[in-house]
Design an enzyme around this catalytic site. Structure first.
Site, PDB file in Angstrom:
ATOM      1  N   GLY A 172       2.059  11.116   9.320  1.00  0.00           N
ATOM      2  CA  GLY A 172       1.455  10.725   7.942  1.00  0.00           C
ATOM      3  C   GLY A 172       1.153  12.200   7.484  1.00  0.00           C
TER       4      GLY A 172
ATOM      5  CD  GLU B 136      -3.212  -3.824   8.148  1.00  0.00           C
ATOM      6  OE1 GLU B 136      -3.365  -4.786   7.495  1.00  0.00           O
ATOM      7  OE2 GLU B 136      -2.756  -2.857   7.700  1.00  0.00           O
TER       8      GLU B 136
ATOM      9  CB  THR C  40      -0.974   0.018   1.429  1.00  0.00           C
ATOM     10  OG1 THR C  40      -1.957  -1.152   1.180  1.00  0.00           O
ATOM     11  CG2 THR C  40      -1.979   1.295   1.208  1.00  0.00           C
ATOM     12  CB  VAL C  41       3.668   2.604   2.306  1.00  0.00           C
ATOM     13  CG1 VAL C  41       4.478   3.583   2.211  1.00  0.00           C
ATOM     14  CG2 VAL C  41       2.649   2.527   3.365  1.00  0.00           C
TER      15      VAL C  41
ATOM     16  CE  LYS D  84       1.136   6.153  13.680  1.00  0.00           C
ATOM     17  NZ  LYS D  84      -0.232   6.589  13.280  1.00  0.00           N
TER      18      LYS D  84
END
Length: 399
Positions: free
Chosen positions: A131, A186, A10-11, A201
């Site tokens: 992000g 997920e 995806t990334v 994070k």
């Protein structure tokens, strides 16, 4: 700029899609040509939504990353272990690294930063913490001009989506199924709902604020997997909303310095700023000693926001200085002894595993509360123990 793209899920496909759409604008912003040396993948035959030249794909990821013609390694695999070793090797060889890999950065920041300094290379990871919400860049710049004494926020969009939908009195199973269908969750939601993603994070952001690397295990973590619409309805009666809040506090007290790090479901006033951050949005507030409070909001994950963050990092390489080595933070300064009120509820018919002293202090809730729910003053450490024992645990707002 010549790029080695590692990973094409995806990334990785998001990075390529943005390049294909905005190639000329990206080249103009960088001031030079942009080419891809290759795309490292596990399988050459896997179907992919974003097409790329077949000749670019290779399963020899190491050879690609260390190719002498490569200037920048863009890591989008999500792998740890051997991938961390490879990125360190690339950095020491003078190749800059742009990554979205929060688990790898959080757990290996000391080693990665030393490798970057040794090689005179840049290490960039905006996509690993915020992000499209540029929190890494803001923390880095403010930590130079201020003491960043606090960071708190909603750092995981998946858990925020689930809590937002449950607050609408929707059935948990229905919400989880919908979240998976939308690609918000997920198949195994543990990282998002148990707090590991937000913990990684927060580890990254706190390390940047402190100028020394804390460890993921230094963060007190309580997840939200067992929370139901009934729990949220109970707090709604008190004009409160539950959010998974990540918090860092660097406090200078008369008895000395102490640092607090936590990720936990927290019952906030329905009128607080975070209470109105719904869906997959992320938000963060930084407390700075010179600039005061700074608020940020944006999409923290997904193909396009993550690709946006990675290309923003890539474009910054035209003026970026090499990353300086970072030492480990003194874990003895991390403190989880504060006492605050917690809501605790069993997830089955068994009684809560409280001590006799805790039962005496426990406040049983009224008939509008889910069965077995109590409120009680606990240390963070004890609250984590009760959550790990399989109970729902929600912090009662800021102490």
């Amino acid at each position: 700029m010549r790029i080695a793209l590692l990973g094409y899920g995806t990334v990785g496909q998001g990075v390529m899609a943005l390049y294909q759409e905005r190639c000329e604008a990206l080249k103009a912003a960088l001031g030079e040509d942009i080419t891809f040396a290759g795309i490292g993948v596990r399988s050459l035959d896997r179907p992919r939504k974003v097409p790329a030249e077949a000749a670019l794909f290779t399963t020899d990821t190491r050879a690609l990353a260390l190719d002498p013609s490569v200037d920048v390694v863009v890591e989008a695999t999500g792998s740890t272990g051997d991938m961390g070793d490879l990125l360190e090797e690339a950095l020491r060889a003078g190749k800059s690294v742009v990554t979205a890999n929060k688990a790898l950065v959080a757990s290996r920041l000391v080693a990665l930063s030393r490798a970057a300094e040794d090689g005179g290379a840049s290490l960039l990871f905006e996509a690993a913490a915020g992000g499209a919400m540029p929190v890494v860049r803001v923390v880095q710049s403010q930590a130079a001009a201020n003491a960043v004494t606090g960071i708190r926020g909603i750092l995981n969009g998946s858990s925020n989506y689930v809590l937002s939908e449950l607050s609408k009195a929707r059935n948990r199973e229905e919400v989880m199924r919908e979240a998976r269908e939308l690609g918000v969750l997920e198949a195994d939601p543990t990282d998002d709902l148990d707090g590991y993603d937000a913990r990684n994070k927060l580890t990254i952001l706190a390390s940047l604020a402190l100028g020394a690397a804390v460890r993921p295990e230094d963060v007190s973590m309580i997840g939200m997997q067992g929370i139901t619409d009934e729990d949220l309805a109970f707090f709604a009666l008190q004009s409160k909303k539950v959010k998974l809040i990540a918090a860092f506090c660097d406090e200078q007290a008369s008895e000395g310095r102490r640092v607090q790090l936590s990720v936990q479901p927290t019952a906030l006033s329905a009128f607080s700023d975070f209470a109105h951050v719904d869906g997959i949005l992320n938000a963060a507030v930084l407390d700075c000693d010179k600039a005061g409070a700074m608020a940020l909001k944006g999409f923290g994950g997904g193909m396009e926001p993550t690709a946006n963050a990675m290309w923003t990092d890539l474009l910054s390489l035209s003026t970026k200085r090499p990353f300086r080595a970072m030492e480990a933070f003194d874990a003895a300064l991390v403190d989880h002894s504060d006492v605050r009120k917690f809501y605790v509820r069993p997830t089955d018919d068994a009684p809560l595993p409280l001590t006799s002293d805790e039962w005496e202090r426990a406040e049983k809730q009224g008939p509008e509360a889910p069965a077995g729910a109590i409120e009680i003053l606990l240390t963070e450490e004890r609250a984590v123990q009760l959550w790990r024992a399989g109970n729902v645990v929600i912090a009662g707002g800021r102490p």
